[in-house]
Design a protein around this motif. Structure first.
Motif, PDB file in Angstrom:
ATOM      1  N   ASN A   1       1.205  -1.140   0.319  1.00 12.24           N
ATOM      2  CA  ASN A   1       0.065  -0.309   0.301  1.00 12.24           C
ATOM      3  C   ASN A   1       0.707   1.191  -0.133  1.00 12.24           C
ATOM      4  O   ASN A   1       0.256   2.130   0.853  1.00 12.24           O
TER       5      ASN A   1
ATOM      6  N   SER B   1      -8.825   0.781  -7.466  1.00  9.55           N
ATOM      7  CA  SER B   1      -8.398   1.108  -6.228  1.00  9.55           C
ATOM      8  C   SER B   1      -7.790   2.675  -5.424  1.00  9.55           C
ATOM      9  O   SER B   1      -8.023   2.831  -7.049  1.00  9.55           O
TER      10      SER B   1
ATOM     11  N   ARG C   1      -8.094  -2.325  -2.443  1.00  4.71           N
ATOM     12  CA  ARG C   1      -6.640  -2.049  -2.854  1.00  4.71           C
ATOM     13  C   ARG C   1      -5.764  -3.035  -2.584  1.00  4.71           C
ATOM     14  O   ARG C   1      -6.100  -3.865  -2.697  1.00  4.71           O
ATOM     15  N   GLU C   2      -3.702  -3.132  -2.468  1.00  4.50           N
ATOM     16  CA  GLU C   2      -3.445  -3.496  -2.721  1.00  4.50           C
ATOM     17  C   GLU C   2      -3.553  -4.803  -1.393  1.00  4.50           C
ATOM     18  O   GLU C   2      -3.724  -4.104  -0.298  1.00  4.50           O
ATOM     19  N   CYS C   3      -3.030  -5.898  -0.633  1.00  4.20           N
ATOM     20  CA  CYS C   3      -2.540  -6.639   0.467  1.00  4.20           C
ATOM     21  C   CYS C   3      -1.723  -5.672   0.918  1.00  4.20           C
ATOM     22  O   CYS C   3      -0.486  -5.084   0.887  1.00  4.20           O
TER      23      CYS C   3
ATOM     24  N   VAL D   1      -7.858 -10.324   1.961  1.00  4.78           N
ATOM     25  CA  VAL D   1      -7.915  -9.963   1.127  1.00  4.78           C
ATOM     26  C   VAL D   1      -8.670 -10.861   0.252  1.00  4.78           C
ATOM     27  O   VAL D   1      -9.504  -9.262  -0.632  1.00  4.78           O
ATOM     28  N   GLN D   2      -9.238 -12.355  -0.260  1.00  7.55           N
ATOM     29  CA  GLN D   2      -9.801 -12.863  -0.984  1.00  7.55           C
ATOM     30  C   GLN D   2     -11.270 -11.985  -0.184  1.00  7.55           C
ATOM     31  O   GLN D   2     -12.329 -11.616  -1.384  1.00  7.55           O
TER      32      GLN D   2
ATOM     33  N   MET E   1     -11.666  -8.683  -2.076  1.00  9.85           N
ATOM     34  CA  MET E   1     -12.293  -8.601  -3.412  1.00  9.85           C
ATOM     35  C   MET E   1     -13.321  -8.905  -3.662  1.00  9.85           C
ATOM     36  O   MET E   1     -14.078  -8.740  -3.999  1.00  9.85           O
TER      37      MET E   1
ATOM     38  N   SER F   1      -7.101  -3.046 -10.764  1.00  8.62           N
ATOM     39  CA  SER F   1      -6.395  -3.319  -8.612  1.00  8.62           C
ATOM     40  C   SER F   1      -4.764  -3.582  -9.032  1.00  8.62           C
ATOM     41  O   SER F   1      -4.503  -3.178  -9.743  1.00  8.62           O
TER      42      SER F   1
ATOM     43  N   ALA G   1      -4.117  -8.650  -5.066  1.00 10.57           N
ATOM     44  CA  ALA G   1      -5.660  -8.682  -5.035  1.00 10.57           C
ATOM     45  C   ALA G   1      -6.493  -9.623  -6.144  1.00 10.57           C
ATOM     46  O   ALA G   1      -7.096 -10.134  -5.374  1.00 10.57           O
TER      47      ALA G   1
END
Length: 198
Positions: free
Chosen positions: A22, A53, A80-82, A123-124, A127, A146, A150
């Motif tokens: 992030n 994101s 957003r990303e992990c 995260v899953q 998403m 994204s 993710a």
């Protein structure tokens, strides 16, 4: 309905093979060129909405596409990303040198509780929640911009793959993965980069 999952275009950190998580890294020159090629790819398609994101590298990618399609991208923090602040800014080699045990636990246990690292199951979940909310809208064709981890979490859910198997396929920068959601979600194509060739 068709969903186009786009991994953001390139950044300087992508070129160096550095974990971004992030950290809010913008696109580099090549990244903006890739985004323009994505925009051209989508220019003749009936896209109704773009979700992204909020991180710069995704939003800038979505913005370039949106400008071509006259669509304002919608920021969604669930995309957003992990969070991987424990090894942000490191290469994979450096990560394994400093945090091998933590990395291996996180990679193999989707519920791993490691300070500064988001469990992959979490995260899953977010998403999938975003995906299901977006697919409930009355759109026919939607772009979601994204990040690699993710998007791979979402793909694992669609394919009913155990989360640790997300490392068995790759998503390049500015690639497109299409999902048909007419009945149950199914992958139409994965990691398509033909728009970047030539």
């Amino acid at each position: 309905m068709r969903i186009y999952l786009v991994r953001h275009a390139k950044t300087a950190w992508n070129d160096k093979g550095i974990w971004q998580g992030n950290v809010d890294i913008p696109l580099n020159k090549e990244g903006f060129e890739q985004a323009e090629r994505l925009a051209q790819r989508f220019s003749n398609m009936p896209i109704q909405a773009i979700y992204t994101s909020p991180l710069k590298r995704s939003y800038q990618t979505a913005e370039v596409i949106g400008k071509k399609l006259s669509i304002s991208p919608i920021k969604d923090s669930m995309l957003r990303e992990c969070e991987i602040s424990l090894w942000n800014g490191l290469t994979m080699k450096e990560t394994l040198e400093k945090f091998a045990d933590f990395y291996n636990e996180w990679s193999t246990n989707p519920r791993a509780q490691i300070q500064g690292v988001e469990p992959l199951e979490q995260v899953q979940q977010r998403m999938v929640e975003a995906f299901e909310r977006i697919t409930q809208n009355s759109f026919e064709n939607v772009i979601i911009v994204s990040h690699a981890i993710a998007i791979r979490m979402l793909i694992c859910w669609v394919l009913k793959l155990p989360i640790p198997l997300h490392k068995t396929f790759k998503l390049e920068n500015a690639s497109i993965t299409a999902i048909d959601v007419t009945s149950q979600p199914r992958i139409l194509y994965l990691n398509d980069m033909c728009h970047l060739e030539g």
